[in-house]
Design an enzyme around this catalytic site. Structure first.
Site, PDB file in Angstrom:
ATOM      1  N   SER A  55       0.857  -1.193   0.000  1.00  0.00           N
ATOM      2  CA  SER A  55       0.000   0.000   0.000  1.00  0.00           C
ATOM      3  C   SER A  55       0.887   1.235   0.000  1.00  0.00           C
ATOM      4  O   SER A  55       2.062   1.174   0.378  1.00  0.00           O
ATOM      5  CB  SER A  55      -0.879   0.027   1.251  1.00  0.00           C
ATOM      6  N   ALA A  93      -9.287  11.493   8.550  1.00  0.00           N
ATOM      7  CA  ALA A  93      -9.950  12.782   8.393  1.00  0.00           C
ATOM      8  C   ALA A  93     -11.463  12.646   8.557  1.00  0.00           C
ATOM      9  O   ALA A  93     -12.205  13.601   8.321  1.00  0.00           O
ATOM     10  CB  ALA A  93      -9.629  13.371   7.023  1.00  0.00           C
ATOM     11  N   SER A 121     -11.819   6.612   4.954  1.00  0.00           N
ATOM     12  CA  SER A 121     -10.765   5.980   4.151  1.00  0.00           C
ATOM     13  C   SER A 121     -10.699   4.477   4.435  1.00  0.00           C
ATOM     14  O   SER A 121     -10.409   3.693   3.542  1.00  0.00           O
ATOM     15  CB  SER A 121      -9.411   6.634   4.431  1.00  0.00           C
ATOM     16  N   ASP A 130     -20.595   4.212   6.726  1.00  0.00           N
ATOM     17  CA  ASP A 130     -19.476   4.444   5.815  1.00  0.00           C
ATOM     18  C   ASP A 130     -19.448   3.417   4.681  1.00  0.00           C
ATOM     19  O   ASP A 130     -19.223   3.755   3.519  1.00  0.00           O
ATOM     20  CB  ASP A 130     -18.140   4.371   6.579  1.00  0.00           C
TER      21      ASP A 130
HETATM   22  C1  GLA Z   1     -18.120   7.122  11.942  1.00  0.00           C
HETATM   23  C2  GLA Z   1     -18.586   5.690  11.960  1.00  0.00           C
HETATM   24  C3  GLA Z   1     -19.993   5.586  11.359  1.00  0.00           C
HETATM   25  C4  GLA Z   1     -20.946   6.588  12.001  1.00  0.00           C
HETATM   26  C5  GLA Z   1     -20.326   7.976  12.058  1.00  0.00           C
HETATM   27  C6  GLA Z   1     -21.165   8.965  12.825  1.00  0.00           C
HETATM   28  O1  GLA Z   1     -17.941   7.567  10.640  1.00  0.00           O
HETATM   29  O2  GLA Z   1     -17.706   4.886  11.229  1.00  0.00           O
HETATM   30  O3  GLA Z   1     -20.460   4.272  11.488  1.00  0.00           O
HETATM   31  O4  GLA Z   1     -21.341   6.152  13.277  1.00  0.00           O
HETATM   32  O5  GLA Z   1     -19.038   7.952  12.634  1.00  0.00           O
HETATM   33  O6  GLA Z   1     -22.352   9.219  12.168  1.00  0.00           O
END
Ligand code: GLA
Length: 430
Positions: free
Chosen positions: A110, A167, A171, A221
């Site tokens: 990576s 961030a 990612s 995500d």
């Molecule tokens: C992070 C977590 C998600 C979600 C957000 C807050 O990104 O990975 O599952 O809980 O925080 O909405």
């Protein structure tokens, strides 16, 4: 885009550092903090992954797959409470060039954050406690697929990414999902071809993150990385896993969504995120509901919670779920220009009730609002990471300049700026 320069005498151990990347875009950004850092094109990303693959393994890859990072427009800390979220996929993606092997070996390389890292192992090594960090996200999805009964072979993979790391732009989900799509394809599983299959991949990526890497995150995500569509926001219902594609055409309204990366530290595997989740789960238990989503009488529920802390956490979650409904209703009624107060209320609730903002996020949001943003809020898990500001296209530079100036005034490192353009979900790119 970037050049690799090898390091001689790489360190010993299971993950070896074998080179450094000179990222010319990053250098440019160091010079001009108000510059919007562009995403790679699919061609740039694919070429980068293929070059790293061929340099490292001396062979051709079977293909290149890519999956995006995300910003969540509204609906924060609702996913693990069975609530609603509204993410878009970013044009920023993780690219993986991958080749199926006939044995059980796994060889990974990576180039995240300017370092070229190498890991060699085998499928049996990939289990909780066996792998960590980026190797967990990368190889972990193979572990999860195999655990779900799929036949998975060993593989060689090279990963490159323009999703900013640490961030709050997901990612790690971009890595899990890109590799998940690649393994799905080369092992002929067919999951990536349907939304139901993608929903199953989402669950396996969440399982990887929760049970192999040890980060107690929800499914926001991974769903954003695999189930979104170009020009759309994804209304994700975490109670039943259903989705609705909501038209989100910013350009048609002359709007832009500016991402202000505070570059303040952020970690989910430990600390505040897990505590918030535990408090919500305990409150649900006290209230006799499966998840906080099931609360229909907020005042009644709050009256039954003795302590101040769960009261404020529950109030955030329940009001945030309602803000997602209200936001989608406005967007679907063609009233995108009216969503600002909901974004602002979301941030204020995350700051005051959920307590997951930080000085950098609050300064970014205040600066954006003062400079004329329609609405501004933190996005993602918080404790650092990014803020987003919905702006008239013609005011974008003013808002960006205001954020940069406010950071300098407070003695914070300069923020980094991105444009959030609603982009497509992960797929094969080459
Ligand atoms: C992070 C977590 C998600 C979600 C957000 C807050 O990104 O990975 O599952 O809980 O925080 O909405």
């Amino acid at each position: 885009m970037f050049v690799t320069s090898p390091i001689n005498g790489a360190g010993a151990g299971p993950v070896r550092r074998i080179g450094v990347i000179v990222d010319t875009q990053q250098d440019l950004q160091e010079q001009d903090p108000q510059e919007i850092v562009p995403a790679w094109t699919a061609q740039e990303g694919a070429e980068g992954a293929v070059a790293l693959f061929e340099d490292t393994f001396g062979q051709k890859a079977d293909g290149v797959w890519a999956s995006p990072g995300r910003v969540n427009i509204i609906g924060e800390h609702t996913d693990y409470n069975g609530g609603l979220c509204l993410p878009i996929a970013l044009p920023h993606r993780t690219y993986v060039a991958l080749r199926r092997r006939d044995d059980a070996e796994v060889r990974l390389v990576s180039s995240f954050d300017g370092e070229v890292l190498r890991w060699d192992g085998a499928l049996p090594d990939v289990h909780p406690g066996g792998v960590r960090g980026w190797v967990g996200y990368t190889a972990g999805i193979a572990w999860a697929l195999a655990g779900a009964g799929h036949q998975i072979s060993g593989f060689d993979a090279a990963l490159v990414s323009c999703v900013p790391t640490a961030a709050g732009l997901s990612s790690s989900a971009a890595v899990e999902c890109a590799v998940g799509l690649a393994l799905d394809d080369v092992n002929g599983l067919g999951l990536g071809a349907t939304d139901a299959g993608r929903a199953a991949l989402v669950d396996l990526a969440v399982h990887t993150e929760n049970d192999l890497v040890g980060a107690p995150t929800g499914g926001l995500d991974q769903a954003a990385s695999l189930r979104t569509a170009e020009g759309r926001a994804l209304l994700l219902d975490c109670q039943d896993g259903s989705v609705r594609q909501v038209p989100f055409d910013l350009a048609a309204e002359d709007l832009e969504l500016l991402v202000i990366d505070t570059r303040a530290k952020h970690s989910h595997a430990t600390g505040g995120y897990g505590q918030r989740r535990a408090t919500c789960e305990a409150a649900a238990k006290t209230l006799g509901v499966g998840t906080l989503r099931e609360i229909t009488d907020l005042d009644g529920a709050l009256a039954r919670l003795a302590d101040d802390e769960p009261v404020r956490r529950v109030r955030h979650v329940v009001t945030e779920i309602q803000r997602v409904r209200d936001f989608v209703a406005l967007v679907e009624a063609g009233r995108l220009l009216d969503v600002g107060p909901l974004m602002n209320a979301s941030h204020d609730s995350l700051r005051d009730d959920y307590e997951v903002t930080c000085p950098e996020l609050d300064v970014a949001v205040d600066a954006a609002r003062s400079a004329g943003a329609i609405g501004a809020r933190m996005t993602g898990g918080g404790f650092g990471g990014c803020a987003i500001a919905l702006v008239d296209a013609e005011k974008r530079d003013d808002v960006a300049a205001a954020a940069v100036a406010a950071f300098a005034e407070h003695g914070f490192a300069a923020p980094r700026l991105y444009a959030a353009i609603p982009s497509a979900a992960g797929s094969r790119v080459n």
